[in-house]
Design a protein around this motif. Structure first.
Motif, PDB file in Angstrom:
ATOM      1  N   VAL A   1      48.535  -5.580  42.586  1.00  0.00           N
ATOM      2  CA  VAL A   1      47.441  -4.978  43.479  1.00  0.00           C
ATOM      3  C   VAL A   1      46.042  -5.374  43.014  1.00  0.00           C
ATOM      4  O   VAL A   1      45.306  -6.023  43.599  1.00  0.00           O
ATOM      5  N   PHE A   2      45.656  -5.750  41.563  1.00  0.00           N
ATOM      6  CA  PHE A   2      44.626  -6.132  41.475  1.00  0.00           C
ATOM      7  C   PHE A   2      44.247  -7.814  41.726  1.00  0.00           C
ATOM      8  O   PHE A   2      43.371  -7.961  42.021  1.00  0.00           O
ATOM      9  N   VAL A   3      45.385  -8.296  41.482  1.00  0.00           N
ATOM     10  CA  VAL A   3      45.276  -9.985  41.687  1.00  0.00           C
ATOM     11  C   VAL A   3      45.063 -10.037  43.224  1.00  0.00           C
ATOM     12  O   VAL A   3      44.630 -10.993  43.632  1.00  0.00           O
ATOM     13  N   GLY A   4      46.223  -9.434  43.906  1.00  0.00           N
ATOM     14  CA  GLY A   4      46.180  -9.343  45.349  1.00  0.00           C
ATOM     15  C   GLY A   4      44.649  -9.189  45.838  1.00  0.00           C
ATOM     16  O   GLY A   4      44.212  -9.965  46.609  1.00  0.00           O
ATOM     17  N   LEU A   5      43.964  -8.240  45.314  1.00  0.00           N
ATOM     18  CA  LEU A   5      42.471  -7.897  45.968  1.00  0.00           C
ATOM     19  C   LEU A   5      41.341  -8.910  45.233  1.00  0.00           C
ATOM     20  O   LEU A   5      40.674  -9.327  46.083  1.00  0.00           O
ATOM     21  N   SER A   6      41.629  -9.291  44.196  1.00  0.00           N
ATOM     22  CA  SER A   6      40.755 -10.247  43.489  1.00  0.00           C
ATOM     23  C   SER A   6      40.783 -11.609  44.562  1.00  0.00           C
ATOM     24  O   SER A   6      39.832 -12.133  44.541  1.00  0.00           O
ATOM     25  N   THR A   7      42.030 -11.863  44.883  1.00  0.00           N
ATOM     26  CA  THR A   7      42.177 -13.173  45.607  1.00  0.00           C
ATOM     27  C   THR A   7      41.507 -13.104  46.882  1.00  0.00           C
ATOM     28  O   THR A   7      40.956 -14.256  47.408  1.00  0.00           O
ATOM     29  N   PHE A   8      41.842 -11.974  47.829  1.00  0.00           N
ATOM     30  CA  PHE A   8      41.430 -11.925  49.054  1.00  0.00           C
ATOM     31  C   PHE A   8      40.251 -11.115  49.443  1.00  0.00           C
ATOM     32  O   PHE A   8      40.078 -10.923  50.493  1.00  0.00           O
ATOM     33  N   ILE A   9      39.683 -10.255  48.243  1.00  0.00           N
ATOM     34  CA  ILE A   9      38.636  -9.157  48.684  1.00  0.00           C
ATOM     35  C   ILE A   9      37.411  -9.987  49.374  1.00  0.00           C
ATOM     36  O   ILE A   9      36.762  -9.473  50.044  1.00  0.00           O
ATOM     37  N   SER A  10      37.034 -10.997  48.847  1.00  0.00           N
ATOM     38  CA  SER A  10      35.864 -11.692  49.356  1.00  0.00           C
ATOM     39  C   SER A  10      36.025 -12.213  50.635  1.00  0.00           C
ATOM     40  O   SER A  10      35.072 -11.864  51.624  1.00  0.00           O
ATOM     41  N   LEU A  11      37.050 -12.802  50.968  1.00  0.00           N
ATOM     42  CA  LEU A  11      37.506 -13.281  52.347  1.00  0.00           C
ATOM     43  C   LEU A  11      37.513 -11.907  53.412  1.00  0.00           C
ATOM     44  O   LEU A  11      37.052 -12.016  54.520  1.00  0.00           O
ATOM     45  N   TYR A  12      38.107 -10.817  53.054  1.00  0.00           N
ATOM     46  CA  TYR A  12      38.368  -9.624  53.486  1.00  0.00           C
ATOM     47  C   TYR A  12      37.041  -8.880  53.940  1.00  0.00           C
ATOM     48  O   TYR A  12      36.804  -8.709  55.125  1.00  0.00           O
ATOM     49  N   VAL A  13      36.104  -8.668  52.895  1.00  0.00           N
ATOM     50  CA  VAL A  13      34.927  -8.426  53.249  1.00  0.00           C
ATOM     51  C   VAL A  13      34.005  -9.011  53.809  1.00  0.00           C
ATOM     52  O   VAL A  13      33.256  -8.365  54.710  1.00  0.00           O
ATOM     53  N   LYS A  14      34.041 -10.348  53.592  1.00  0.00           N
ATOM     54  CA  LYS A  14      33.314 -11.274  54.843  1.00  0.00           C
ATOM     55  C   LYS A  14      33.513 -10.898  56.179  1.00  0.00           C
ATOM     56  O   LYS A  14      32.961 -11.145  57.101  1.00  0.00           O
ATOM     57  N   GLN A  15      34.926 -10.760  56.491  1.00  0.00           N
ATOM     58  CA  GLN A  15      35.430 -10.511  57.803  1.00  0.00           C
ATOM     59  C   GLN A  15      34.931  -9.278  58.301  1.00  0.00           C
ATOM     60  O   GLN A  15      34.333  -9.267  59.213  1.00  0.00           O
ATOM     61  N   ARG A  16      34.879  -8.219  57.322  1.00  0.00           N
ATOM     62  CA  ARG A  16      34.680  -6.738  57.673  1.00  0.00           C
ATOM     63  C   ARG A  16      33.095  -6.783  57.969  1.00  0.00           C
ATOM     64  O   ARG A  16      32.636  -5.865  58.655  1.00  0.00           O
TER      65      ARG A  16
END
Length: 417
Positions: free
Chosen positions: A215-230
């Motif tokens: 969960v941590f690596v998954g979020l750290s990899t994609f959270i920046s792109l995900y929040v950028k979309q949101r």
């Protein structure tokens, strides 16, 4: 050298190393922007940093159980920084994978030995170990800011400047190593195992850490792109979310040590994972600025157990402290990087939200695994401060007279069954 001074230096050195774990995810948006990499391609970069590291850390842990290798601290710090520094120099995807893999090996070599030295220096204190872990979290937290400050101004060609923390960290660990050498000369006491290995509990603990890692690596990899979309395409929003994901870990690490002084480590970890289930769900589904709150809560919830899991692993395998450190800090943590390409592939085929939703289950699985774990009794004997001989358990081999710190640097194994 006083214990607090040594722990402080080790903590800062830990920060200098873990900058490079955080830097991999921090560089992902720049690889996408400058080189038009797909989600699957950038997941491969994270995989390259994690794959060799996941295999190498238990190997380094096993080696440090047999031989004292304190020189690994400065050498591995430099290696971790060099790989990331070179990752943006070439536009070739294959070379980029090689460079981040080199960094991953450096990180792998650092953690088992540093965790063992920190446990020795802290004399088993949960709070001291949490401060050591805090250094790593601060390194993670500073990575997106450091990468943004350097790479956002001049592009990936400026990544060689990212070697600076490695240079600083390699210098900072030298006084600690010198102090350990002086303790060897003075005949300081060793830390000896006072119980048998509990391999079944260690396996359960390792599986729980694997779920946390995913969960941590998954979020750290994609959270920046995900929040950028949101957040309507704002790059600053994505960087802020990644910073909060890492900063929350710093809060969680210190909180974990304090809570473990009031309740046992297993209980603290169990409740932390249960609360993290709701926090991850908030990250995935709650709209608007409240997303930042849930990112911070998720990070804190995942990091409250972090240092506690390291000492639990060492206590479950008291005759293999280096191996335990290599697995809990290395193999299980790195497995999250192995899963990230799957998350990236799902995101390419569907959406990031769909790909991130299964991560909600991971802390729930960690909670289930912790439900039946025992709390080891604190029976590590130390004679570092008191100058008294330690008493190994029946059947244990006595440490050589006048050279106890050799055993402290390379923990005594009472038997080799």
């Amino acid at each position: 050298m006083r214990r607090n001074t040594s722990i402080t230096l080790l903590s800062v050195g830990h920060a200098c190393v873990d900058v490079y774990q955080g830097a991999v995810a921090s560089l992902v948006p720049f690889f996408v922007a400058e080189r038009a990499y797909s989600y699957a391609a950038v997941s491969g970069i994270v995989l390259a940093a994690s794959l060799l590291s996941s295999v190498a850390q238990p190997v380094f842990g096993a080696l440090t159980d047999r031989w004292a290798m304190p020189w690994l601290l400065p050498v591995s710090t430099l290696l971790g920084g060099l790989g990331i520094a070179l990752s943006g120099v070439s536009g070739n995807y294959g070379l980029t994978l090689v460079f981040v893999a080199v960094s991953g090996i450096g990180v792998a070599a650092y953690h088992p030995e540093s965790a063992r030295v920190a446990r020795l220096t802290s004399q088993g204190s949960h709070s001291a170990m949490s401060w050591f872990s805090l250094g790593g979290n601060l390194g993670f937290a500073s990575a997106p800011l450091l990468v943004a400050a350097i790479v956002a101004t001049g592009g990936l060609r400026l990544t060689p400047l990212l070697v600076l923390p490695a240079l600083a960290g390699s210098v900072l660990c030298l006084p600690v190593l010198r102090a350990l050498g002086q303790r060897k000369t003075a005949g300081a006491g060793a830390v000896l195992p006072a119980r048998d290995d509990d391999r079944a509990s260690f396996v359960k603990l390792s599986l729980a850490v694997v779920c946390r890692s995913i969960v941590f690596v998954g979020l750290s990899t994609f959270i920046s792109l995900y929040v950028k979309q949101r957040m309507d395409g704002s790059a600053a929003a994505g960087t802020t979310a990644l910073f909060l994901l890492y900063l929350g870990g710093a809060i969680g690490s210190v909180l974990g040590g304090s809570l473990a002084n009031r309740w046992d480590r297993v209980t603290v970890c169990r409740w932390s994972y249960l609360l993290t289930v709701g926090a991850v769900a908030g990250v995935v589904f709650v709209p608007g600025p409240a997303l930042y709150l849930f990112v911070t809560l998720t990070s804190a919830g995942l990091y409250v157990p972090f240092s506690l899991q390291v000492t639990l692993g060492q206590d479950y395998l008291p005759s293999r402290v280096g191996t335990a450190s290599g697995i809990t800090l290395g193999l299980t943590v790195s497995i999250g990087g192995l899963v990230s390409p799957v998350v990236g592939g799902i995101a390419d085929a569907t959406s990031l939200r769909t790909a991130l939703a299964p991560l909600i289950l991971m802390p729930a699985l960690s909670w289930l695994l912790f439900r039946n774990l025992p709390e080891p009794s604190p029976k590590l004997s130390t004679s570092v401060e008191q100058g008294e001989p330690s008493s190994p358990r029946p059947g244990a081999a006595a440490p050589p007279k006048g050279d106890d710190t050799d055993a402290a640097l390379s923990p005594t194994r009472p038997d080799h069954r």
